[in-house]
Write a protein that holds these residues in place. Structure first.
Motif, short mmCIF file in Angstrom:
data_model
loop_
_atom_site.label_atom_id
_atom_site.label_comp_id
_atom_site.label_asym_id
_atom_site.label_seq_id
_atom_site.Cartn_x
_atom_site.Cartn_y
_atom_site.Cartn_z
N TYR A 85 0.83 -1.20 0.00
CA TYR A 85 0.00 0.00 0.00
C TYR A 85 0.87 1.26 0.00
O TYR A 85 0.58 2.23 -0.71
N LEU A 86 1.95 1.22 0.79
CA LEU A 86 2.86 2.38 0.83
C LEU A 86 3.62 2.50 -0.49
O LEU A 86 3.84 3.62 -0.97
N ARG A 87 4.01 1.39 -1.05
CA ARG A 87 4.70 1.43 -2.36
C ARG A 87 3.79 2.08 -3.40
O ARG A 87 4.24 2.90 -4.20
N ALA A 88 2.51 1.75 -3.36
CA ALA A 88 1.54 2.30 -4.34
C ALA A 88 1.39 3.80 -4.20
O ALA A 88 1.06 4.48 -5.18
N THR A 89 1.62 4.34 -3.01
CA THR A 89 1.51 5.80 -2.80
C THR A 89 2.88 6.49 -2.80
O THR A 89 2.97 7.69 -2.53
N GLY A 90 3.94 5.74 -3.08
CA GLY A 90 5.28 6.32 -3.12
C GLY A 90 5.84 6.65 -1.76
O GLY A 90 6.73 7.49 -1.64
N THR A 91 5.34 5.99 -0.71
CA THR A 91 5.78 6.32 0.65
C THR A 91 6.42 5.12 1.37
O THR A 91 6.54 5.13 2.60
#
Length: 181
Positions: A85-91
């Motif tokens: 989920y964080l990878r998908a938001t660049g975080t």
């Protein structure tokens, strides 16, 4: 229940796990089966390197709130669930160099009195990391309002944990957390 009566300080959470989980059960709406599962999880977490815990206690020694956390480790279950989920938001970089707030709960009779704020600022003040991350149910709530007031921003929303019926938000904040002026 005067605010001044509640003291925040280090707590041996392993020794008070049942008392802490009784607070969490009331604050979070857990049934006895969920409490039994969480008991083992809490005790396992407390053995992690850098794990620490604080409690909010009354003068009589009653635990009315607690927080625990640890330096984040990408191999921990929580990190493996939130990482996509964080990878998908660049975080996804927030998983490195962060202190994770694993649990923070305050008995409903003591909520809205600064106890949660005191617990989270106390534990993060001791962190060597430069930022903090946590997950909270992804709905507008007093808890989310507190986290925002402390500088936490949404890193990912609609995060689904396998064992949870409701989606969560992952939030992050730079440390130290701000204080009220």
């Amino acid at each position: 229940m005067d605010d001044a009566e509640v003291m925040i300080g280090p707590v041996n959470l392993a020794a008070k796990v049942d008392e802490a989980l009784a607070v969490q059960a009331v604050a979070f709406g857990l049934d006895q089966d969920e409490v039994a599962v969480r008991r083992h999880i809490v005790l396992r977490h407390l053995m992690s390197p850098g794990a620490r815990s604080y409690g909010a206690t009354t003068p009589s020694g009653r635990l009315v709130g607690f927080v625990y956390g640890m330096p984040n480790d990408r191999t921990h279950w929580w990190s493996t669930v939130v990482e996509p989920y964080l990878r998908a938001t660049g975080t996804a970089d927030w998983l490195d160099g962060s202190f994770v707030i694993t649990e923070l709960h305050v008995h409903p009779a003591y909520q809205g009195r600064g106890v949660g704020r005191g617990l989270i600022t106390t534990i993060t003040d001791e962190a060597d990391e430069q930022r903090s991350i946590l997950s909270a149910i992804d709905t507008e709530s007093p808890a989310r309002g507190l986290y925002r007031a402390l500088g936490y921003d949404d890193l990912a929303r609609q995060v689904h944990f396998p064992s949870a019926a409701r989606p969560y938000a992952v939030m992050g904040a730079p440390l130290p957390l701000p204080r009220r002026n």
